[in-house]
Motif scaffolding. Sequence first.
Motif, PDB file in Angstrom:
ATOM      1  N   TYR A  30      -0.526  -2.064   4.982  1.00  0.00           N
ATOM      2  CA  TYR A  30      -0.832  -2.157   3.852  1.00  0.00           C
ATOM      3  C   TYR A  30      -2.068  -1.149   4.033  1.00  0.00           C
ATOM      4  O   TYR A  30      -3.013  -1.072   4.897  1.00  0.00           O
ATOM      5  N   PHE A  41      -7.124  -5.140  -0.543  1.00  0.00           N
ATOM      6  CA  PHE A  41      -5.564  -4.555  -0.783  1.00  0.00           C
ATOM      7  C   PHE A  41      -5.543  -3.894  -1.791  1.00  0.00           C
ATOM      8  O   PHE A  41      -6.463  -4.543  -3.190  1.00  0.00           O
ATOM      9  N   SER A  44       0.581  -3.953  -5.481  1.00  0.00           N
ATOM     10  CA  SER A  44       2.058  -3.528  -5.489  1.00  0.00           C
ATOM     11  C   SER A  44       2.482  -3.350  -6.817  1.00  0.00           C
ATOM     12  O   SER A  44       2.699  -1.473  -7.349  1.00  0.00           O
ATOM     13  N   ILE A 115       1.109  -7.995  -2.003  1.00  0.00           N
ATOM     14  CA  ILE A 115      -0.164  -6.792  -1.320  1.00  0.00           C
ATOM     15  C   ILE A 115       1.001  -6.085  -1.040  1.00  0.00           C
ATOM     16  O   ILE A 115       1.834  -5.796  -1.132  1.00  0.00           O
ATOM     17  N   SER A 117       2.571  -2.391   0.132  1.00  0.00           N
ATOM     18  CA  SER A 117       3.221  -1.934   2.031  1.00  0.00           C
ATOM     19  C   SER A 117       3.954  -0.459   1.317  1.00  0.00           C
ATOM     20  O   SER A 117       4.138  -0.191   0.511  1.00  0.00           O
TER      21      SER A 117
END
Length: 121
Positions: A30, A41, A44, A115, A117
């Motif tokens: 991440y 973070f 996405s 989140i 990746s």
Amino acid sequence: CSPGFPLTSRLHLPAQFAVFSESKNSSLGYPVMDTTTSMGFFCSKGTSQSAVNTMCMMMGHNKGVKLPPGLFGNPSFPQEPFFVFEAVNCLGGEESIFDCDLAPWGVEGCEGGDILSILCG
């Protein structure tokens, strides 16, 4: 554009996946921005492939690949992750994500399953 306080970027990977995280030419995890007080973070759904490439270049790689969101589970369990940006859109060629279109800082519209990746190589 800069937030006006120190930030560092890196890849974060929950401990159970760490054995897979590094090879000689690539990294996955991440992408996070470490502020002076927390780890932030990226969502996405609003982040472009060009932004992923820029993030990877900021960490010393040539390019990146956007992986399925939340691939490695909740990194801050039992708390929900803190999202720094809901959307990062780059055109290509930017040296930093702060040269890209960012919206907004400290969003609350994302959930742990969204989140970002990435795989950098």
